[in-house]
Scaffold this motif. Structure first.
Motif, PDB file in Angstrom:
ATOM      1  N   GLU A 127       0.836  -1.200   0.000  1.00  0.00           N
ATOM      2  CA  GLU A 127       0.000   0.000   0.000  1.00  0.00           C
ATOM      3  C   GLU A 127       0.872   1.252   0.000  1.00  0.00           C
ATOM      4  O   GLU A 127       0.575   2.239  -0.698  1.00  0.00           O
ATOM      5  N   ARG A 155      -7.338  -5.652   2.288  1.00  0.00           N
ATOM      6  CA  ARG A 155      -6.431  -4.601   2.716  1.00  0.00           C
ATOM      7  C   ARG A 155      -5.740  -5.018   4.013  1.00  0.00           C
ATOM      8  O   ARG A 155      -6.212  -5.898   4.750  1.00  0.00           O
ATOM      9  N   ASP A 205      -9.516  -1.284  -8.057  1.00  0.00           N
ATOM     10  CA  ASP A 205      -9.700  -0.806  -6.686  1.00  0.00           C
ATOM     11  C   ASP A 205      -8.604   0.174  -6.284  1.00  0.00           C
ATOM     12  O   ASP A 205      -8.871   1.188  -5.616  1.00  0.00           O
ATOM     13  N   GLU A 206      -7.373  -0.125  -6.672  1.00  0.00           N
ATOM     14  CA  GLU A 206      -6.267   0.779  -6.357  1.00  0.00           C
ATOM     15  C   GLU A 206      -6.458   2.129  -7.024  1.00  0.00           C
ATOM     16  O   GLU A 206      -6.263   3.180  -6.405  1.00  0.00           O
ATOM     17  N   GLU A 244      -9.257   4.077  -5.250  1.00  0.00           N
ATOM     18  CA  GLU A 244      -8.872   4.593  -3.943  1.00  0.00           C
ATOM     19  C   GLU A 244      -7.961   5.801  -4.079  1.00  0.00           C
ATOM     20  O   GLU A 244      -8.000   6.715  -3.241  1.00  0.00           O
ATOM     21  N   PRO A 300     -10.721   8.918  -5.992  1.00  0.00           N
ATOM     22  CA  PRO A 300     -12.136   8.662  -5.687  1.00  0.00           C
ATOM     23  C   PRO A 300     -13.057   9.623  -6.446  1.00  0.00           C
ATOM     24  O   PRO A 300     -12.690  10.717  -6.807  1.00  0.00           O
TER      25      PRO A 300
END
Length: 328
Positions: free
Chosen positions: A85, A95, A321-322, A325, A328
């Motif tokens: 991350e 996560r 998803d990365e 995130e 957004p």
């Protein structure tokens, strides 16, 4: 279940397998199976061990996604995922924050119980408390609250390593010693007899979907490390030989546990169904075994899914998803 578009460019995936945990050999087998499945779908795959060269290599030549097919502490305690991350490298799986919760079995039991999921009555004991308060005194108190058959297991770990099923005080003493060789914290849990099942949960972007329950019938009567990973030691039934209404309850519990722990992409929820048809939560795995004898592959096959397609979809879900995130 969302599938990756057939015209999407092949992604470069680094599959991590091995590590230094007690489950290294299992991880190597899982990693090879994942790498083969991804390659069969046309992805560019590199299989490597998570050693001292890993982070510099990821910085120098960033892959599109990492698949940490690591079992035990090296892959399921959240540390590696936290580093990924920090690097901003997409990876398949939950996560780091959720992984830490699921890895700690007492914490996981507490969270799913708060979500209304039944889990066997238990007590968690540290090695220090066990010694300082006197083993015999501690076990006397435990026996007063937890009579009958018990399961003793390390609070952290997988593949049933350090787990004992006991029915006498002498067995309980030995089981505590064994559990503490794997972890400084042990769980003593009321043993529920019944049908053991595993339910995989997959989320490729449209929300978590439970796979068919897989029934586990170890020939020895105990689903230990050997029964899990040695071909012929266990009979598996996919779907499980349970009534439809029981299967529905078990599916609801698996999805509730997956959600309560904040998991994503892929998990396996272990349950046992008692004689009355009640499913009980035992534990969750954030990176379940993906070997030739693992339940996830059996469940995907029972559901009619192609493993290569599903694994590729999970890899692309991690990339999406990365990106979401970060933007957004």
């Amino acid at each position: 279940m969302t599938r990756p578009p057939t015209d999407s460019p092949a992604q470069r995936v680094v599959v991590l397998a091995g590590g230094i945990s007690h489950e290294r050999d299992v991880s190597l087998r899982s990693g090879r199976r994942v790498a083969d499945a991804l390659a069969s779908h046309g992805l560019q795959v590199e299989l490597r061990d998570p050693d001292a060269t890993l982070l510099p290599a990821l910085l120098a030549d960033r892959p599109d996604v990492v698949w940490p097919a690591l079992h035990g502490a090296s892959g399921e305690d959240g540390a590696l995922r936290s580093l990924l991350e920090f690097l901003g490298v997409p990876y398949v799986g939950s996560r780091a924050s959720a992984t830490r919760l699921a890895w700690d079995k007492p914490a996981a039991k507490t969270l799913v119980e708060r979500a209304g999921v039944p889990t066997p009555h238990s007590i968690t004991l540290t090695r220090d408390a066990f010694r300082e308060l006197g083993a015999e005194s501690v076990l006397a108190v435990v026996r007063g609250e937890l009579p009958g058959e018990l399961a003793v297991k390390p609070a952290q770990g997988g593949s049933a390593q350090g787990v004992s099923l006991v029915s006498s005080d002498d067995e309980l003493r030995r089981a505590m010693v064994l559990a503490y060789t794997y972890c400084d914290v042990a769980i003593i849990e009321q043993r529920i007899r019944g049908t053991e099942i595993a339910i995989g949960v997959i989320d490729t972007g449209d929300g978590p979907v439970a796979l068919p329950a897989v029934e586990i019938e170890p020939l020895s009567g105990v689903y230990d490390f050997e029964a899990r990973y040695n071909a012929g030691e266990t009979r598996f039934y996919a779907p499980a030989r349970i009534a439809d209404d029981v299967a529905e309850r078990a599916t609801a519990i698996a999805l509730a546990a997956h959600g309560a722990l904040g998991l994503r992409h892929l998990s396996r929820i272990d349950l046992i169904v008692d004689g009355a048809g009640t499913p009980w939560f035992l534990e969750a795995s954030v990176m379940p075994g993906l070997t030739e004898t693992s339940t996830i592959a059996l469940a995907l096959d029972a559901a009619g899914h192609d493993i290569g397609w599903v694994y590729a979809a999970l890899a692309q879900a991690a990339i999406r998803d990365e990106a979401e995130e970060r933007n957004p």
